[in-house]
Design an enzyme around this catalytic site. Structure first.
Site, mmCIF file in Angstrom:
data_model
loop_
_atom_site.group_PDB
_atom_site.id
_atom_site.type_symbol
_atom_site.label_atom_id
_atom_site.label_comp_id
_atom_site.label_asym_id
_atom_site.label_seq_id
_atom_site.Cartn_x
_atom_site.Cartn_y
_atom_site.Cartn_z
ATOM 1 N N ASN A 75 41.209 39.989 47.176
ATOM 2 C CA ASN A 75 40.477 38.761 46.877
ATOM 3 C C ASN A 75 41.260 37.910 45.887
ATOM 4 O OD1 ASN A 75 40.065 40.685 44.791
ATOM 5 N ND2 ASN A 75 38.372 39.454 44.012
ATOM 6 N N CYS A 79 41.222 37.892 42.728
ATOM 7 C CA CYS A 79 41.673 38.594 41.522
ATOM 8 C C CYS A 79 42.211 39.993 41.810
ATOM 9 C CB CYS A 79 40.550 38.651 40.493
ATOM 10 S SG CYS A 79 39.922 37.011 40.034
ATOM 11 N N GLU A 116 41.112 42.793 43.017
ATOM 12 C CA GLU A 116 40.428 44.071 42.803
ATOM 13 C C GLU A 116 39.565 44.488 43.990
ATOM 14 O OE1 GLU A 116 37.241 41.220 41.271
ATOM 15 O OE2 GLU A 116 39.381 41.285 41.675
#
Length: 947
Positions: free
Chosen positions: A571, A573, A575
């Site tokens: 995604n 970020c 994670e």
């Protein structure tokens, strides 16, 4: 005025700042004139460099930057205009000089200020708050004397119970910032501005500021709700219970809150509110809530902190059988700061449009209708505050044949330009810019141009300056890098099945396609040494911060859901690792345990408290799936079938401080391992128990869970595909996992995925702890965001220095001089230098090893930033190869500091932030960090999509 000063660059005309005024020391006001700042700073430079110094371009540029810095601070603090005290202006000038490294000039400026202060004292020019005529304030159009007893009581209440704060000093200095006829609403801000100036000397002043701000919030909210014009903290013991039903009624009337909230037992919930928990806030946290989170009508915030937590709790309990009891349970973990939901949940829980999810992952198909449908989905998802990860690998490469038009494709890049501009155009609910990350597999023929998307040079039509990019790297590529073999690039239109293949199946098919290039069956390809490609990837990562490095096979071979699809990207970020397809947009709902709240005074883990918190948190996250508003049907379909959630953690660095452990140590790596193991155990247990209560998720059968394979066991699947030479991840464990395996066998799982460690950028600031798993950036610095500028000082360091009898004004000045680093301050003991080393003063090896230990317990991934001082090709090469070898699924931002920034304070005992591959502990060395990197943190308010 000298000739040089006449030639100096000029700021905007003074008339542009007519909405601003300066409060002088005798409480009279004069118009704000930026040229007076320029003159004062020029005099300071003349005092150190002589009159001729102003002819230097460097000096002229520095002067202009200082003027611009001060003007920017004023405009940010007072966007609609207002009055600023002269001493605040001078403080900002001093701060700007220090930031720019002009320490000698700053000292001259400080001496100049002190000299003039002494002259004023000698002449009787300093204001005595208790002398002279009473100060008149304007309220409701009428002037009246300031009630000094109320003002004094306000400050005493704000300082109550806090050590080493001086209420008399705040009162005395705050009165200097007032002037005859000052508007009543400016009284409390004047006290706040005074108290915040002391934060650098005593962290408790941040709480003083927050408590003063509460006075302002109470008056605004309670007045709007018709409950009281003014209220003290003690009054809230009775007023909070009255305020909750009034707030719910007003929110529903204004069509801001869901009508269902009125069906709760508001008397019972109001009685459950704990007013004293308002006093937990630091100033930055409360100001952030006020500016961006509290429900408001126009510009009036009518949501108070405990009501805010209860609104979120009610919104998440709205479909529970015993909604009142669950709302109180959820309120307790939120208001105690044991756990915090993600930003979209805080924004929208309990509202009429509850978009509570954090992340959306999409796969873009290889046809024009599908591409623009995906861009439309981006816009709709972004509108409601979602962070986006797009998989662009299926889209054919530049030069590939287009059958329908008998033409040639322009490749992926032109479409990414549209994605970039869409993210800018469609912001997240008007609260922050849209944020998106595009992923591309390393074998894609457009990968080299993809590498350059963030460059500031070249054809701007093929650049995307506002979006993020990331590599999706198969293990075969990394093996070729290690073995110094060639790598072949293809168009996905020629090799469409590679997109969905992983591990050994990918390797077999990829090598078959390579043979087809040799036989002439495939004509559109490019072959180059894998090491050349790797060097390009790392050099562009250093130059632009992108594309990030993420690993396809580690994400897929350890995925619990590999029986029903493929993880094609992470995604925004890095994670989240969930399956995507043209029919399913993956969705993840995030929240984070505040780890430091679960560490006992002796440094041990309070396991029973952690278990309670995690169980409640997983229940809250599971509720999001059924309550959530879905902007597109593919997202609802995916979330309902698989029910993934992402429980993470924050405050890891604070937990280390509390346990007395240095981040750069084997003890910290073990701490990361053991704390994550316990969170993992309790989270999986909670999801299984929810399955017994509510039913298994739809696609449970055939999953790794169903096969009895937990995250720690899935490491063997990755090792079988890679071979032991290419996986060095620990598989040690301390808990007895057999009972949990049996429970999952009997009950199943409620959620396909349960854990992911997000950046927690904003919510960590709200709580007042270190973000996510991040090390301390600096021990003393100024944080700038949409709410203004905030002095941030490490309270753990201050308390440790107090215990050693070392905390004084000289130490504050030393920390300022060394930009928050303790390494060159001789009187600080070596043990404290090791414990309070900052992010650029430690080997990235420790970040990678701790990340590897956490990764073995996670069914998803973690947002792992890497800090490398004096970064060069060798350091990057070793660090990222180590990340792959140790089994990390993804990495996030590279935060690099060039040698020119580090050079200033490097000391003799070792190289700054040296990359180490051995097991020996790193030497602690010093650095003065560069300006705060623009990453996914509150320092860059445009990039907080996850949390």
């Amino acid at each position: 005025m000298s000739t040089q000063m006449q030639d100096a660059p000029t700021a905007e005309p003074t008339s542009a700042y007519s909405r601003y005024s300066i409060i002088k020391r005798q409480n009279d006001r004069v118009p704000f004139d930026p040229d007076k700042i320029r003159i004062a700073v020029s005099k300071a430079f003349i005092a150190t460099e002589g009159e001729h110094g102003l002819s230097s371009n460097r000096v002229r540029e520095q002067i202009q930057r200082i003027v611009d810095d001060v003007v920017m601070v004023i405009e940010r603090r007072l966007p609609s205009g207002g009055a600023v005290h002269i001493e605040d202006i001078q403080d900002q000038v001093e701060l700007s000089l220090m930031r720019l490294g002009e320490h000698t000039v700053a000292r001259a400026y400080v001496l100049y200020r002190e000299k003039h202060a002494q002259s004023r004292d000698h002449a009787g020019g300093r204001l005595d708050a208790n002398a002279g005529t009473p100060l008149l304030v304007t309220r409701n159009g009428q002037q009246q004397p300031l009630d000094l007893s109320w003002f004094r009581g306000l400050i005493r209440e704000a300082c109550s119970g806090l050590a080493d704060v001086d209420p008399e000093g705040i009162e005395r200095e705050a009165l200097k910032n007032l002037y005859q006829g000052v508007d009543y609403k400016d009284i409390v801000p004047a006290a706040i501005m005074t108290a915040r100036a002391y934060v650098e000397k005593e962290p408790n002043y941040s709480q003083v500021c927050a408590r003063l701000l509460l006075e302002q919030l109470r008056a605004e909210a309670l007045g709007f709700l018709g409950i009281a014009e003014q209220a003290s903290a003690r009054d809230m013991e009775t007023l909070y219970a009255k305020a909750l039903p009034a707030y719910i009624a007003k929110g529903i009337e204004l069509e801001l809150l869901a009508p269902d909230l009125a069906e709760f037992d508001l008397e019972k919930l109001g009685a459950a509110l704990i007013p004293e928990r308002d006093f937990q806030f630091q100033f930055l946290g409360l100001q952030t809530l006020y500016d961006r989170y509290f429900i408001h009508s126009g510009k009036i915030r009518f949501e108070l902190p405990q009501i805010f937590y209860m609104r979120v709790a009610m919104g998440l309990a709205i479909k529970e059988d015993d909604r009142n009891a669950r709302a109180i349970e959820f309120y307790e973990v939120l208001s105690r700061l044991d756990y915090m939901t993600s930003t979209p949940t805080l924004f929208n829980a309990g509202t009429r449009r509850p978009q509570l999810s954090s992340c959306y992952l999409t796969t873009v198909p290889d046809d024009l209708e599908g591409i623009y449908s995906a861009i439309k989905d981006n816009a709709l998802l972004s509108k409601w505050a979602g962070g986006l990860g797009n998989d662009w690998t299926p889209v054919r490469a530049l030069g590939a044949h287009i059958k329908g038009t008998n033409g040639e494709s322009q490749g992926v890049v032109p479409f990414l330009k549209v994605v970039n501009d869409t993210a800018v155009a469609v912001n997240q609910g008007g609260k922050r810019k849209g944020a998106v990350c595009a992923y591309l597999e390393t074998w894609h023929l457009d990968i080299e141009e993809f590498l350059e998307l963030r460059k500031n040079t070249g054809d701007d039509r093929r650049r995307a300056h506002d979006m993020n990019t990331a590599h999706w790297i198969p293990d075969l590529f990394m093996e070729r890098v290690f073995e110094d073999k060639d790598w072949t690039l293809f168009s996905p239109s020629d090799v469409p099945d590679l997109h969905d293949l992983t591990g050994l199946a990918f390797k077999t098919r990829y090598e078959e396609y390579e043979r087809q290039t040799a036989s002439g069956e495939l004509k559109l390809f490019k072959r180059l040494p894998a090491k050349v490609m790797w060097r390009k990837m790392l050099s562009m990562l250093f130059e632009t911060g992108h594309p990030w490095i993420t690993f396809k096979d580690a994400c897929n071979l350890r995925s619990p859901q590999q029986h029903v699809g493929v993880v094609h990207s992470s995604n925004l970020c890095t994670e989240i690792t969930l399956n995507t397809s043209p029919d399913e947009i993956a969705v993840c709902n995030l929240g984070s345990v505040n780890l430091v709240q679960h560490i006992n005074a002796d440094g041990s883990m309070d396991t029973e408290k952690l278990r309670r918190t995690v169980r409640t948190a997983v229940r809250m996250l599971d509720n999001v799936i059924d309550i959530n508003y879905y902007a597109v049907p593919q997202a609802q379909r995916s979330n309902s079938r698989h029910r993934p959630v992402g429980l993470g953690l924050m405050g890891f660095q604070d937990a280390l401080y509390k346990a007395g452990i240095s981040y750069s140590s084997d003890a910290a790596v073990d701490f990361a391992d053991q704390t994550m193991e316990q969170i993992s155990y309790f989270a999986l247990e909670a999801s299984s128990d929810l399955a017994a209560e509510r039913g298994q998720y739809e696609t449970y059968k055939g999953s790794l869970w169903d096969q009895g394979i937990l995250p720690i066991d899935s490491i063997q699947l990755l090792g079988a595909a890679r071979g032991n030479d290419y996986l060095k991840q620990s598989t040690s464990q301390t808990l007895n996992w057999a009972p949990l395996r049996e429970k999952i066998k009997q009950q199943g799982m409620r959620n396909s995925n349960v854990m992911a460690i997000a950046p927690t950028a904003t919510i960590a600031n709200i709580i007042g702890v270190s973000a996510s798993i991040e090390p301390t950036y600096q021990n003393l610095y100024v944080k700038s965001n949409l709410s203004g500028e905030f002095t941030v000082i490490n309270p753990w360091l201050v308390n440790a220095l107090k215990a050693e009898g070392l905390w004084d004004d000289v130490m504050v000045n030393d920390l300022k001089y060394y930009n928050g680093s303790v390494q060159k301050i001789d009187r600080i003991p070596a043990e404290l230098k090791a414990r309070f080393a900052t992010s650029f003063e430690m080997s990235p090896r420790w970040l990678v090893e701790a990340g590897s230990r956490r990764q073995k317990w996670l069914d998803q991934a973690q947002s792992l930033n890497l800090y490398i001082a004096e970064a060069d090709g060798k350091k990057l090469d070793v660090t990222y190869k180590m990340a792959w070898l140790l089994g990390l699924k993804t990495t996030y931002y590279l935060r690099a500091m060039g040698a020119t920034s580090a050079e200033k304070s490097t000391v003799a005992q070792g190289e700054l932030n040296a990359v180490q591959t051995t097991q020996q502990a790193p030497q602690v060395t010093a650095s003065v960090a560069a300006p705060v990197p623009s990453a996914c943190s509150i320092d860059d308010p445009d990039c907080e999509a996850c949390q």
